[in-house]
Scaffold this motif. Structure first.
Motif, PDB file in Angstrom:
ATOM      1  N   SER A  74       0.822  -1.209   0.000  1.00  0.00           N
ATOM      2  CA  SER A  74       0.000   0.000   0.000  1.00  0.00           C
ATOM      3  C   SER A  74       0.858   1.262   0.000  1.00  0.00           C
ATOM      4  O   SER A  74       0.364   2.356  -0.242  1.00  0.00           O
ATOM      5  CB  SER A  74      -0.940   0.012   1.203  1.00  0.00           C
ATOM      6  OG  SER A  74      -0.179   0.001   2.398  1.00  0.00           O
ATOM      7  N   SER A  75       2.144   1.101   0.261  1.00  0.00           N
ATOM      8  CA  SER A  75       3.066   2.240   0.207  1.00  0.00           C
ATOM      9  C   SER A  75       4.492   1.717   0.041  1.00  0.00           C
ATOM     10  O   SER A  75       4.778   0.561   0.339  1.00  0.00           O
ATOM     11  CB  SER A  75       2.959   3.096   1.465  1.00  0.00           C
ATOM     12  OG  SER A  75       3.391   2.374   2.594  1.00  0.00           O
ATOM     13  N   LEU A  76       5.354   2.606  -0.431  1.00  0.00           N
ATOM     14  CA  LEU A  76       6.773   2.292  -0.586  1.00  0.00           C
ATOM     15  C   LEU A  76       7.586   3.419   0.025  1.00  0.00           C
ATOM     16  O   LEU A  76       7.269   4.599  -0.160  1.00  0.00           O
ATOM     17  CB  LEU A  76       7.152   2.150  -2.067  1.00  0.00           C
ATOM     18  CG  LEU A  76       6.523   0.988  -2.822  1.00  0.00           C
ATOM     19  CD1 LEU A  76       6.846   1.093  -4.311  1.00  0.00           C
ATOM     20  CD2 LEU A  76       7.019  -0.335  -2.274  1.00  0.00           C
ATOM     21  N   LYS A  77       8.636   3.062   0.743  1.00  0.00           N
ATOM     22  CA  LYS A  77       9.523   4.048   1.355  1.00  0.00           C
ATOM     23  C   LYS A  77      10.779   4.168   0.499  1.00  0.00           C
ATOM     24  O   LYS A  77      11.292   3.169  -0.012  1.00  0.00           O
ATOM     25  CB  LYS A  77       9.891   3.634   2.770  1.00  0.00           C
ATOM     26  CG  LYS A  77       8.699   3.639   3.678  1.00  0.00           C
ATOM     27  CD  LYS A  77       9.083   3.259   5.094  1.00  0.00           C
ATOM     28  CE  LYS A  77       7.822   3.110   5.896  1.00  0.00           C
ATOM     29  NZ  LYS A  77       7.687   4.051   6.957  1.00  0.00           N
ATOM     30  N   PHE A  78      11.251   5.399   0.380  1.00  0.00           N
ATOM     31  CA  PHE A  78      12.434   5.671  -0.421  1.00  0.00           C
ATOM     32  C   PHE A  78      13.456   6.451   0.393  1.00  0.00           C
ATOM     33  O   PHE A  78      13.108   7.285   1.223  1.00  0.00           O
ATOM     34  CB  PHE A  78      12.071   6.490  -1.664  1.00  0.00           C
ATOM     35  CG  PHE A  78      11.240   5.722  -2.643  1.00  0.00           C
ATOM     36  CD1 PHE A  78      11.827   4.966  -3.639  1.00  0.00           C
ATOM     37  CD2 PHE A  78       9.858   5.732  -2.563  1.00  0.00           C
ATOM     38  CE1 PHE A  78      11.063   4.247  -4.535  1.00  0.00           C
ATOM     39  CE2 PHE A  78       9.081   5.018  -3.453  1.00  0.00           C
ATOM     40  CZ  PHE A  78       9.683   4.272  -4.446  1.00  0.00           C
ATOM     41  N   LEU A  79      14.711   6.183   0.111  1.00  0.00           N
ATOM     42  CA  LEU A  79      15.844   6.904   0.680  1.00  0.00           C
ATOM     43  C   LEU A  79      16.797   7.156  -0.480  1.00  0.00           C
ATOM     44  O   LEU A  79      17.399   6.212  -1.015  1.00  0.00           O
ATOM     45  CB  LEU A  79      16.525   6.081   1.775  1.00  0.00           C
ATOM     46  CG  LEU A  79      17.765   6.675   2.416  1.00  0.00           C
ATOM     47  CD1 LEU A  79      17.433   7.969   3.142  1.00  0.00           C
ATOM     48  CD2 LEU A  79      18.382   5.681   3.378  1.00  0.00           C
ATOM     49  N   ILE A  80      16.883   8.429  -0.915  1.00  0.00           N
ATOM     50  CA  ILE A  80      17.581   8.733  -2.163  1.00  0.00           C
ATOM     51  C   ILE A  80      18.538   9.907  -1.988  1.00  0.00           C
ATOM     52  O   ILE A  80      18.137  10.960  -1.484  1.00  0.00           O
ATOM     53  CB  ILE A  80      16.549   9.075  -3.270  1.00  0.00           C
ATOM     54  CG1 ILE A  80      15.618   7.891  -3.508  1.00  0.00           C
ATOM     55  CG2 ILE A  80      17.240   9.493  -4.555  1.00  0.00           C
ATOM     56  CD1 ILE A  80      14.503   8.162  -4.488  1.00  0.00           C
ATOM     57  N   PRO A  81      19.783   9.758  -2.444  1.00  0.00           N
ATOM     58  CA  PRO A  81      20.680  10.911  -2.475  1.00  0.00           C
ATOM     59  C   PRO A  81      20.385  11.738  -3.726  1.00  0.00           C
ATOM     60  O   PRO A  81      20.128  11.186  -4.792  1.00  0.00           O
ATOM     61  CB  PRO A  81      22.070  10.270  -2.568  1.00  0.00           C
ATOM     62  CG  PRO A  81      21.828   8.983  -3.272  1.00  0.00           C
ATOM     63  CD  PRO A  81      20.448   8.532  -2.869  1.00  0.00           C
TER      64      PRO A  81
END
Length: 88
Positions: A74-81
């Motif tokens: 139902s959701s996606l978490k992102f960690l992006i430089p």
């Protein structure tokens, strides 16, 4: 995802005058509909100007494509430089 964020990223003029360069990391969640929430700086660039610019870029780039039903989430978490370039 990263390409859309890079297109929305604007290098702050004040940071350019001070030749501030570093890579802030942004974290956020994308819902099933593509809406964004929980936008924050995960790793500071050391400049509040650049940190704020990456948060603004996520909001400018949203909404993102919806998450396919086949993903089963139902959701996606992102960690992006996000790397600023001199031309931005």
């Amino acid at each position: 995802m990263r390409a859309k964020l890079q297109r929305a990223l604007k290098y702050p003029r004040a940071a350019d005058r001070n030749d501030v360069r570093d890579v802030p990391w942004v974290r956020f969640t994308v819902s099933a509909t593509g809406a964004v929430s929980g936008v924050s700086v995960a790793k500071s660039s050391g400049s509040s100007l650049l940190d704020q610019a990456v948060i603004e870029a996520v909001h400018r780039a949203s909404p993102f494509p919806p998450i396919p039903d086949s993903a089963g989430k139902s959701s996606l978490k992102f960690l992006i430089p996000l790397q600023f370039s001199k031309s931005r």
